[in-house]
Scaffold this motif. Structure first.
Motif, PDB file in Angstrom:
ATOM      1  N   ARG A 291      28.143  79.185 -47.229  1.00 40.38           N
ATOM      2  CA  ARG A 291      29.007  77.994 -47.183  1.00 40.38           C
ATOM      3  C   ARG A 291      28.596  76.981 -48.236  1.00 40.38           C
ATOM      4  NH1 ARG A 291      30.146  77.037 -40.755  1.00 40.38           N
ATOM      5  NH2 ARG A 291      30.521  79.223 -40.291  1.00 40.38           N
ATOM      6  N   SER A 292      27.296  76.852 -48.412  1.00 42.40           N
ATOM      7  CA  SER A 292      26.799  75.922 -49.416  1.00 42.40           C
ATOM      8  C   SER A 292      27.179  76.407 -50.829  1.00 42.40           C
ATOM      9  CB  SER A 292      25.282  75.800 -49.276  1.00 42.40           C
ATOM     10  OG  SER A 292      24.772  75.003 -50.296  1.00 42.40           O
ATOM     11  N   PHE A 293      27.019  77.715 -51.044  1.00 40.27           N
ATOM     12  CA  PHE A 293      27.388  78.310 -52.338  1.00 40.27           C
ATOM     13  C   PHE A 293      28.855  78.028 -52.647  1.00 40.27           C
ATOM     14  CE2 PHE A 293      29.316  82.102 -54.394  1.00 40.27           C
ATOM     15  CZ  PHE A 293      28.693  82.030 -55.630  1.00 40.27           C
ATOM     16  N   LYS A 294      29.710  78.168 -51.608  1.00 39.83           N
ATOM     17  CA  LYS A 294      31.148  77.936 -51.793  1.00 39.83           C
ATOM     18  C   LYS A 294      31.460  76.488 -52.172  1.00 39.83           C
ATOM     19  CE  LYS A 294      33.114  81.738 -51.653  1.00 39.83           C
ATOM     20  NZ  LYS A 294      33.912  82.167 -52.805  1.00 39.83           N
ATOM     21  N   SER A 295      30.550  75.584 -51.783  1.00 37.58           N
ATOM     22  CA  SER A 295      30.764  74.175 -52.139  1.00 37.58           C
ATOM     23  C   SER A 295      30.106  73.866 -53.487  1.00 37.58           C
ATOM     24  CB  SER A 295      30.187  73.262 -51.054  1.00 37.58           C
ATOM     25  OG  SER A 295      28.764  73.216 -51.160  1.00 37.58           O
ATOM     26  N   GLY A 296      29.744  74.909 -54.230  1.00 42.02           N
ATOM     27  CA  GLY A 296      29.043  74.712 -55.499  1.00 42.02           C
ATOM     28  C   GLY A 296      27.652  74.123 -55.267  1.00 42.02           C
ATOM     29  N   PHE A 297      27.084  74.438 -54.092  1.00 39.78           N
ATOM     30  CA  PHE A 297      25.766  73.939 -53.673  1.00 39.78           C
ATOM     31  C   PHE A 297      25.734  72.406 -53.587  1.00 39.78           C
ATOM     32  CE2 PHE A 297      23.993  78.092 -55.446  1.00 39.78           C
ATOM     33  CZ  PHE A 297      23.739  78.643 -54.192  1.00 39.78           C
ATOM     34  N   SER A 298      26.913  71.798 -53.403  1.00 38.66           N
ATOM     35  CA  SER A 298      26.900  70.338 -53.292  1.00 38.66           C
ATOM     36  C   SER A 298      26.586  69.911 -51.864  1.00 38.66           C
ATOM     37  CB  SER A 298      28.238  69.761 -53.744  1.00 38.66           C
ATOM     38  OG  SER A 298      29.256  70.239 -52.901  1.00 38.66           O
ATOM     39  N   GLU A 299      26.836  70.809 -50.908  1.00 32.34           N
ATOM     40  CA  GLU A 299      26.560  70.474 -49.508  1.00 32.34           C
ATOM     41  C   GLU A 299      25.729  71.568 -48.889  1.00 32.34           C
ATOM     42  OE1 GLU A 299      30.269  70.096 -47.359  1.00 32.34           O
ATOM     43  OE2 GLU A 299      31.054  68.976 -49.092  1.00 32.34           O
ATOM     44  N   PHE A 300      24.970  71.186 -47.867  1.00 28.95           N
ATOM     45  CA  PHE A 300      24.262  72.195 -47.082  1.00 28.95           C
ATOM     46  C   PHE A 300      24.248  71.759 -45.626  1.00 28.95           C
ATOM     47  CE2 PHE A 300      20.374  73.721 -45.002  1.00 28.95           C
ATOM     48  CZ  PHE A 300      20.673  75.064 -44.998  1.00 28.95           C
ATOM     49  N   THR A 301      24.879  72.551 -44.762  1.00 30.69           N
ATOM     50  CA  THR A 301      24.938  72.197 -43.347  1.00 30.69           C
ATOM     51  C   THR A 301      24.387  73.344 -42.513  1.00 30.69           C
ATOM     52  OG1 THR A 301      27.051  71.217 -43.966  1.00 30.69           O
ATOM     53  CG2 THR A 301      26.491  71.178 -41.624  1.00 30.69           C
ATOM     54  N   PRO A 302      23.289  73.113 -41.794  1.00 32.43           N
ATOM     55  CA  PRO A 302      22.774  74.147 -40.886  1.00 32.43           C
ATOM     56  C   PRO A 302      23.805  74.471 -39.810  1.00 32.43           C
ATOM     57  CG  PRO A 302      21.183  72.363 -41.149  1.00 32.43           C
ATOM     58  CD  PRO A 302      22.459  71.898 -41.779  1.00 32.43           C
ATOM     59  N   MET A 303      23.755  75.678 -39.274  1.00 26.01           N
ATOM     60  CA  MET A 303      24.725  76.071 -38.248  1.00 26.01           C
ATOM     61  C   MET A 303      24.038  76.811 -37.107  1.00 26.01           C
ATOM     62  SD  MET A 303      26.560  79.225 -40.324  1.00 26.01           S
ATOM     63  CE  MET A 303      27.539  79.938 -38.982  1.00 26.01           C
ATOM     64  N   GLN A 304      24.741  76.925 -35.997  1.00 25.27           N
ATOM     65  CA  GLN A 304      24.276  77.751 -34.885  1.00 25.27           C
ATOM     66  C   GLN A 304      24.516  79.203 -35.297  1.00 25.27           C
ATOM     67  OE1 GLN A 304      23.240  76.062 -31.939  1.00 25.27           O
ATOM     68  NE2 GLN A 304      22.358  78.057 -31.410  1.00 25.27           N
ATOM     69  N   ALA A 305      23.450  80.014 -35.349  1.00 21.17           N
ATOM     70  CA  ALA A 305      23.598  81.357 -35.907  1.00 21.17           C
ATOM     71  C   ALA A 305      23.876  82.393 -34.837  1.00 21.17           C
ATOM     72  CB  ALA A 305      22.324  81.730 -36.662  1.00 21.17           C
ATOM     73  N   ASN A 306      24.762  83.327 -35.158  1.00 23.12           N
ATOM     74  CA  ASN A 306      25.041  84.416 -34.237  1.00 23.12           C
ATOM     75  C   ASN A 306      25.483  85.662 -34.998  1.00 23.12           C
ATOM     76  OD1 ASN A 306      25.415  85.814 -31.891  1.00 23.12           O
ATOM     77  ND2 ASN A 306      27.487  85.028 -31.535  1.00 23.12           N
ATOM     78  N   THR A 307      24.705  86.736 -34.884  1.00 20.44           N
ATOM     79  CA  THR A 307      25.055  88.023 -35.494  1.00 20.44           C
ATOM     80  C   THR A 307      24.244  89.122 -34.831  1.00 20.44           C
ATOM     81  OG1 THR A 307      24.810  89.413 -37.467  1.00 20.44           O
ATOM     82  CG2 THR A 307      23.443  87.462 -37.396  1.00 20.44           C
ATOM     83  N   ILE A 308      24.757  90.334 -34.898  1.00 16.21           N
ATOM     84  CA  ILE A 308      24.029  91.489 -34.347  1.00 16.21           C
ATOM     85  C   ILE A 308      22.751  91.756 -35.154  1.00 16.21           C
ATOM     86  CG2 ILE A 308      25.268  93.226 -35.729  1.00 16.21           C
ATOM     87  CD1 ILE A 308      25.177  95.020 -33.170  1.00 16.21           C
ATOM     88  N   ILE A 314      19.710  83.298 -38.489  1.00 16.01           N
ATOM     89  CA  ILE A 314      19.007  82.059 -38.823  1.00 16.01           C
ATOM     90  C   ILE A 314      20.017  81.045 -39.342  1.00 16.01           C
ATOM     91  CG2 ILE A 314      17.306  81.067 -40.433  1.00 16.01           C
ATOM     92  CD1 ILE A 314      15.853  83.850 -40.167  1.00 16.01           C
ATOM     93  N   GLY A 315      20.033  79.879 -38.718  1.00 15.24           N
ATOM     94  CA  GLY A 315      21.043  78.882 -39.051  1.00 15.24           C
ATOM     95  C   GLY A 315      20.554  77.777 -39.972  1.00 15.24           C
ATOM     96  N   ASN A 316      19.216  77.672 -40.131  1.00 16.66           N
ATOM     97  CA  ASN A 316      18.677  76.585 -40.946  1.00 16.66           C
ATOM     98  C   ASN A 316      17.551  77.117 -41.838  1.00 16.66           C
ATOM     99  OD1 ASN A 316      18.096  74.088 -41.995  1.00 16.66           O
ATOM    100  ND2 ASN A 316      17.145  73.275 -40.136  1.00 16.66           N
TER     101      ASN A 316
END
Ligand SMILES: *Cc1c(COP(=O)(O)O)cnc(C)c1O
Length: 438
Positions: A291-308, A314-316
């Protein structure tokens, strides 16, 4: 004695003596190891000769490159040896069953570097041998980490070898029992924290600072030095002929950071004359870096992580800033894939007789997606890092083949067949399979 490297804050550039125990700079920034020697401290010829040696520090795929990794006095080096993982040619043109993988990816020249072949079954051993050796140098008698599994398995094993006490902090639930079993078996004191990985991570850092236990999470800059050797050994195995792409999974992003640091040093020291593009692949449900890459690394927001793929749930990510440098420096990119794409790709890697854990298969799923989008070309030379061993997560394998994972491809399923204890009953199954044309 002075060491031929210092620690440097990645934002402020402030330097610290590596003989002092510290994990971050004064204002909390990440630290990196900066080597004082420039140029080529060891020749390619010497590196090649070490492959013929029987001395464990030459045999190790980490310490063979010691001048580039962590030049410590030999008596402090805790070596198994690790590394020397196979590089499987798996392109679509390959004349073996591995070509199924290249066909699935849509690329002609594909190499799979299987880091699951390390002593404890994941690439974490490369960083850990460096980290534990530094701990030994610093006189540590107890070490700790927070982990979704593989880091604790690795640390527990190296701590046992070094004769140190080991504490591992694990998040409650959702960690693979195979990995936890390793930490317990190797004698680590295992503390389950009622919270997610990111909570366990924060806590262990506080604990280490206040209780004088040496911290070996990926915030530890010495682990990154050992981990750099995935890329160095990979390129050495390709006779220093740099591939177009190196593709790896991204969770806490220590591996992306380390790969980039290693590549940049190889380039600056003149071992290689061009850089591969690095593609980090995240699971869709744990994709703050994407998500940060998509914003051109202008933003970085940790998230609640969920995957098999528990190894990258890892969200942060701790090494976000260093990993960002890797992507920028190599003109790389970040992509995501769904859990169903991960598990289908894993089934393809497994079926070829290679096998890996779910997180590792993000690479193949990612290459396929990038090839379909035209970003990776069919003729590009692509190397993917398989980070963990197939036995690290047997539950995910069972769920996949029993058809319990929604969205996965039924054609890839291999269900257990049931038969009566009679020749007729078994014959029925075997003839059906023998007449099958696929
Ligand atoms: C640790 C791990 C990852 C993620 O690596 P990061 O450095 O956290 O990005 C991926 N796969 C496996 C098997 C791992 O153990």
């Amino acid at each position: 004695m002075n060491l031929p490297f210092v620690l440097r804050g990645i934002d402020s550039g402030r330097e610290y003596d590596p003989r002092e125990i510290r994990y971050r700079g004064e204002d909390g920034e990440l630290l990196e190891v900066v080597h004082s020697k420039t140029g080529r401290p060891v020749s390619r010829k010497t590196l090649q000769e070490r492959r013929m040696s029987h001395d464990p520090i030459d045999v190790s795929g980490v310490w063979r490159y010691r001048e580039l990794v962590l030049p410590l006095p030999y008596r402090h080096i805790i070596v198994k040896p690790e590394g020397n993982t196979n590089l499987y040619p798996a392109g679509s043109l390959e004349n073996s069953g591995y070509n199924r993988i290249g066909r699935y990816a849509g690329v002609e020249n594909l190499y799979l570097k299987h880091e699951g072949e390390n002593p404890t079954g994941s690439f974490k051993d490369r960083g850990m041998t460096a980290g534990i050796s530094m701990a030994h140098y610093l006189g540590a008698t107890a070490v700790a980490c927070a982990s979704t599994g593989n880091t604790s398995a690795s640390l527990a094993s190296y701590a046992a070898q070094a004769g140190m006490k080991c504490f591992v902090f694990i998040p409650a639930g959702k960690i693979s029992y195979s990995k936890l079993a390793q930490a317990i078996a190797y004698g680590a004191v295992t503390i389950q924290i009622d919270g997610d990985f990111d909570a366990a991570m924060q806590l262990v850092e506080e604990v280490c600072i206040s209780l004088k236990v040496y911290l070996l999470n990926s915030v530890n800059p010495f682990r990154i030095e050992g981990q750099k050797t995935i890329g160095i050994e990979l390129i050495h195995q390709l006779n220093w002929d740099v591939p177009d792409w190196i593709v790896l999974p991204g969770g806490n992003l220590g591996n992306t950071a380390a790969l980039g640091k290693g590549l940049s040093e190889l380039f600056q020291r003149g071992y290689i004359s061009r850089l591969p593009r690095v593609a980090t692949i995240q699971a869709h449900g744990a994709s703050p870096f994407y998500r940060s890459f998509k914003s051109g690394f202008s933003e970085f927001t940790p998230m609640q992580a969920n995957t098999i793929a528990s190894a990258i749930r890892i969200g942060n990510p701790v090494s976000y800033k260093k990993a960002k440098q890797t992507i920028e420096f190599t003109n790389g990119l970040v992509e995501t894939v769904t859990d169903a794409e991960i598990m289908d790709a894993k089934a393809v890697i497994d079926r070829a007789g290679i096998g890996c854990e779910p997180a590792s298969a993000t690479t193949l799923a990612g290459i396929r997606k990038l090839q379909n989008a035209g970003t990776i070309r069919k003729s590009d030379r692509v190397a993917a890092i398989l980070t963990g061993h197939v036995l690290k997560d047997p539950a995910a394998i069972a769920d996949f083949h029993e058809g319990k994972l929604p969205g996965t491809d039924p054609v890839l399923r291999n269900t257990v067949q049931h038969a009566q204890p009679t020749l007729a009953s078994v014959r029925e199954i075997i003839t059906r399979v023998l007449n099958d044309t696929v």
